[in-house]
Design a protein around this motif. Structure first.
Motif, PDB file in Angstrom:
ATOM      1  N   GLU A 283       1.192   6.494   2.197  1.00 16.67           N
ATOM      2  CA  GLU A 283      -0.216   6.627   1.871  1.00 16.67           C
ATOM      3  C   GLU A 283      -0.864   5.257   1.834  1.00 16.67           C
ATOM      4  N   SER A 284      -2.003   5.096   2.470  1.00 17.83           N
ATOM      5  CA  SER A 284      -2.734   3.840   2.370  1.00 17.83           C
ATOM      6  C   SER A 284      -3.222   3.662   0.943  1.00 17.83           C
ATOM      7  N   THR A 285      -2.944   2.518   0.392  1.00 13.69           N
ATOM      8  CA  THR A 285      -3.394   2.268  -0.989  1.00 13.69           C
ATOM      9  C   THR A 285      -4.439   1.170  -1.060  1.00 13.69           C
TER      10      THR A 285
ATOM     11  N   VAL B  38      -7.412  -5.002  -3.185  1.00 18.17           N
ATOM     12  CA  VAL B  38      -8.399  -3.922  -3.198  1.00 18.17           C
ATOM     13  C   VAL B  38      -7.651  -2.592  -3.105  1.00 18.17           C
ATOM     14  N   TYR B  39      -7.805  -1.780  -4.129  1.00 19.47           N
ATOM     15  CA  TYR B  39      -7.111  -0.497  -4.168  1.00 19.47           C
ATOM     16  C   TYR B  39      -8.111   0.637  -3.897  1.00 19.47           C
ATOM     17  N   SER B  40      -7.777   1.443  -2.918  1.00 19.58           N
ATOM     18  CA  SER B  40      -8.657   2.560  -2.569  1.00 19.58           C
ATOM     19  C   SER B  40      -8.807   3.502  -3.749  1.00 19.58           C
ATOM     20  N   GLY B  41     -10.046   3.788  -4.058  1.00 19.79           N
ATOM     21  CA  GLY B  41     -10.318   4.742  -5.119  1.00 19.79           C
ATOM     22  C   GLY B  41     -10.047   4.237  -6.507  1.00 19.79           C
ATOM     23  N   LEU B  42      -9.750   2.957  -6.633  1.00 17.62           N
ATOM     24  CA  LEU B  42      -9.408   2.435  -7.959  1.00 17.62           C
ATOM     25  C   LEU B  42     -10.276   1.252  -8.366  1.00 17.62           C
ATOM     26  N   GLY B  43     -10.415   0.274  -7.443  1.00 20.19           N
ATOM     27  CA  GLY B  43     -11.156  -0.938  -7.772  1.00 20.19           C
ATOM     28  C   GLY B  43     -10.455  -2.147  -7.172  1.00 20.19           C
ATOM     29  N   GLU B  44     -10.837  -3.307  -7.618  1.00 20.14           N
ATOM     30  CA  GLU B  44     -10.237  -4.485  -7.008  1.00 20.14           C
ATOM     31  C   GLU B  44      -9.958  -5.566  -8.051  1.00 20.14           C
TER      32      GLU B  44
ATOM     33  N   GLN C 248       1.945   3.081   0.297  1.00 18.21           N
ATOM     34  CA  GLN C 248       3.012   3.536  -0.601  1.00 18.21           C
ATOM     35  C   GLN C 248       3.259   5.006  -0.322  1.00 18.21           C
ATOM     36  N   ASP C 249       4.500   5.355  -0.163  1.00 19.92           N
ATOM     37  CA  ASP C 249       4.861   6.745   0.113  1.00 19.92           C
ATOM     38  C   ASP C 249       4.075   7.290   1.293  1.00 19.92           C
TER      39      ASP C 249
ATOM     40  N   LEU D  42       1.839  -4.906  -8.701  1.00 21.89           N
ATOM     41  CA  LEU D  42       0.755  -5.255  -9.629  1.00 21.89           C
ATOM     42  C   LEU D  42       1.030  -4.592 -10.969  1.00 21.89           C
TER      43      LEU D  42
ATOM     44  N   SER E 162       1.094  -0.716  -9.893  1.00 21.22           N
ATOM     45  CA  SER E 162       1.146  -0.216  -8.524  1.00 21.22           C
ATOM     46  C   SER E 162       2.102  -1.069  -7.729  1.00 21.22           C
TER      47      SER E 162
END
Lengths: 164, 575
Positions: free
Chosen positions: A151-153, A71-77, A148-149, A117, A124
């Motif tokens: 930042e929660s992804t 599950v990617y924040s702001g992207l989808g799953e 990543q960096d 991924l 990602s």
């Protein structure tokens, strides 16, 4: 299987105890809102490391099957059946394969864990936090936050059977 | 042209402005300057940014040029598309939306939670949602995600998001008002922390003084090596302004950097801490006067239509506009005087100047007169026709100096104004004339215009060695050292028959007084006596040698003037 529950329980007890004590005045005051999401907010889980690498060491090499939920924040799953291979190289556990159109690589080493991924133009690469890394026989049940960096992804959940 | 046609043309112009790409970039105006400032602030930090904004009241649309029309991954901003589509399906009766769906969508919009988006995205057709939104809202730049699994890769532009928000609000996208209001309410209740991050960057952090912000934020990392932060939505309790700022940069810089960039962009656009509700000519004037750092400060109201023009109130005062006068600001004590006189509906009408700084005071000009202010006098209006007499005396730089009263109506239809240096009287018979100094003192002693002297017929006239003011009922002569004295009736006639101050009598040295043989008045060169009930006038020898400063006849180099004295200043009791 190498359960991490005792450590988690101890951490929870410690957190609970801390919560019952008086916080320093500054922490309790209603100060101005933080300027960025990176400057405050819920404390992130510590990164995965040696303990998690040891937890996955018993997984057998061979065919991997199961389910991957990324599950990617702001992207989808991505929520798809997974098929691939489990392997070890020293203290590193590597599970790679495909879930529908996505190619997924999980690598857990004593220096950290990461999941990559590549799915139809979406690439990602995230580090995994500590979390649930439970091994029972050839089955891995993993749930961890992705960052990543700094930042929660998102979150990764894998239910994988290794060794066919 | 009918109102209906006007509205149609305005709507058409707005539509064209929104649909034509790059329309705002060539305009040099304050709104474009704001967009440019925001763009520059982010670009200087290495952040890719697209900005578009719309004032829904005026239809002014601005963006940062081609960047605002370049596709960028939507991240969670597109969740508002999902909610719109779901509720539109309900409006059409095609789908039943459960309480669970509503609760999910509420969390999806308020806290930007992903799980509801994942579920609804799949349940309602994934890219079919985007196709539906594009078609109904006329989004020519928006594109579907290349991988239907990832709704956050829906491609949007700042321009198209403004179009979407505009048509969401006006209903032209097809959503019912009930559904629209529900969505906007969720955006209004956006929470600070959502989806693992703080979502108050951009609009909320950049507009701390804005009363209401209804926002949909977007953030995403680290997809294809990029990190994203988007801020979008409505500003103002009436959702008047639509602001969309979309940013992207290499993910290695981290979330703090890009959030600082997007918030810096909003702050650069609106250093006032809110979207100033100024527009049109008043808005342009406000910017020229220094904006929120100028004398007006921040706006307290929108522009308010009033009879013959418009007004907008600011922290520091008011801005008034009419077609004939253009926009001008009025502040402080002068504004208080303007208010006391009925604003633009009173005799002053609309201002024809901003406040003008003067030596020792200030001035605002109006259609019907001027309002002067000084620390010593306060603010007072000078109206026509007294204003013309004041102008002839070089306004506040002349001997009258600043007004100490407004126009005072006098019995019989005349009016007067007091000034630091004297008075100006007007009547329809006499016109407007000023009276100052010692002559004014005599005029006061005689009861001003209500006394035997009546209204002045002339301004003070400089004479060789003195001065005179002529009145309806007589004249008042003044010379240095001998003061001012009134002559009326037969005494005045006799004095003038003998050449007045240029004759052998010179200037008067006394008022008229009763003597054994009539009414007598003494002069430098003798006396005049007017017998009671007699037309015979007696002239006698001078009672004393001429005093220093006595007239020397025609050709005197400099005509002295009557000095001001206490009796001539404001505070005189008026008849």
């Amino acid at each position: 299987m190498r359960p991490l529950r005792p450590a988690v329980a101890a951490a929870l007890v410690l957190l609970a105890a801390t919560g019952c004590t008086d916080a320093p005045p500054a922490a309790r005051s209603d100060g101005p809102a933080p300027a960025t999401s990176s400057s405050s907010g819920p404390a992130p889980a510590p990164p995965a490391g040696e303990e998690e690498a040891q937890a996955l060491a018993p997984l057998p090499d061979g065919v991997a099957t199961g389910t991957a939920v990324l599950v990617y924040s702001g992207l989808g799953e991505l929520r798809e059946p997974f098929a691939g291979q489990c392997s070890h190289d020293g203290s590193t556990t590597r599970i790679e394969g495909t879930a529908d159109t996505a190619r997924i690589v999980l690598e857990v080493t004593p220096d950290g864990a990461r999941i990559d991924l590549d799915d139809g133009g979406v690439r990602s690469s995230s580090e995994l936090s500590a979390g649930r890394y439970e091994v029972s026989g050839g089955h891995l049940s993993l749930r961890a936050d992705m960052t990543q960096d700094g930042e929660s992804t998102g979150t990764a959940e894998l239910e994988i059977d290794c060794g066919g | 042209m009918t109102e209906r046609w006007k509205r149609t043309l305005v709507a058409a112009a707005l539509g064209l402005a929104l649909l034509l790409p790059g329309g705002g970039i060539a305009r040099a105006d304050s709104w474009q300057d704001r967009v440019s400032a925001g763009s520059a602030a982010a670009t200087a930090r290495g952040t890719t940014i697209e900005i578009a904004m719309l004032d829904r009241v005026t239809g002014q649309y601005r963006d940062n040029g081609p960047a605002a029309h370049t596709r960028i991954e939507s991240a969670s901003v597109m969740k508002v598309f999902i909610a719109e589509h779901v509720l539109h399906q309900r409006d059409l009766g095609k789908k039943a939306v459960t309480q669970t769906d509503l609760a999910d969508m509420s969390r999806m919009l308020r806290a930007s939670e992903n799980a509801p988006a994942n579920r609804l995205w799949v349940a309602y057709g994934a890219n079919g949602i985007i196709a539906d939104i594009k078609a109904r809202y006329g989004l020519t730049e928006t594109g579907p995600t290349s991988n239907t699994r990832y709704w956050g890769n829906t491609m949007i532009t700042a321009h198209d998001m403004v179009v979407f928000y505009q048509r969401l609000m006006d209903g032209s996208g097809g959503l019912s008002a009930r559904s629209r209001d529900w969505i906007v309410e969720q955006l209004r209740q956006s929470v600070e922390w959502g989806d693992g991050g703080r979502q108050f960057f951009g609009l909320r952090d950049g507009l701390p003084r804005e009363q209401v912000i209804s926002q949909k934020q977007g953030w995403m990392c680290c997809v294809n090596g990029h990190i994203y932060r988007h801020t979008s939505g409505y500003a103002g309790p009436d959702n008047r302004f639509i602001v969309v700022v979309l940013t992207r940069e290499p993910s290695g810089r981290g979330g703090a950097h890009i959030e600082a960039s997007i918030t810096a962009a909003v702050r650069a656009m609106f250093p006032e801490g809110l979207v100033p509700r100024v527009q049109g000519q008043i808005g342009e004037m406000w910017v020229r006067s220094g904006g929120h750092r100028g004398p007006l400060g921040l706006p307290n109201t929108d522009e308010i239509p009033v009879r013959g023009g418009a007004v907008q109130y600011f922290q520091g005062g008011g801005a008034y506009w009419s077609p004939a006068t253009g926009p001008h600001w009025v502040i402080g004590s002068i504004l208080q005087r303007y208010r006391a006189m009925g604003y633009e509906t009173g005799r002053l009408g609309y201002p024809t100047s901003d406040e003008i700084a003067l030596p020792g005071g200030a001035l605002s000009r109006f259609q019907g007169g001027y309002v002067y202010w000084s620390p010593a006098t306060g603010a007072h209006a000078v109206m026509q026709p007294i204003l013309a007499a004041y102008a002839a005396q070089k306004w506040e730089t002349g001997r009258l100096r600043y007004p100490t009263s407004g126009e005072i109506a006098l019995p019989g239809g005349g009016v007067m104004n007091r000034f630091q240096g004297g008075h100006v009287y007007w009547s329809s018979r006499t016109g407007a004339h000023w009276v100052i100094g010692s002559i004014l003192g005599v005029y006061k002693a005689q009861g001003y215009q209500a006394g035997p002297l009546g209204y002045p017929l002339t301004d003070e006239v400089a004479l060789a060695g003195g001065a005179v003011s002529h009145f309806e009922g007589g004249s008042v002569y003044w010379s240095p050292g001998r003061g001012a004295h009134a002559l009326r009736g037969a005494l005045l006639e006799a004095y003038q028959a003998q050449g007045a101050e240029r004759g052998s009598l010179g200037y008067p040295v006394s008022d008229a007084y009763a003597a054994a043989d009539g009414t007598r008045m003494d002069f430098q060169g003798g006396s005049l006596t007017v017998p009671s009930a007699s037309s015979t006038t007696t002239t006698t020898a001078p009672p004393a040698a001429p005093a220093p400063g006595a007239p020397t006849g025609a050709g005197t180099a400099t005509a002295p003037v009557a000095p001001s004295d206490g009796a001539a200043t404001g505070g005189d009791a008026q008849p």
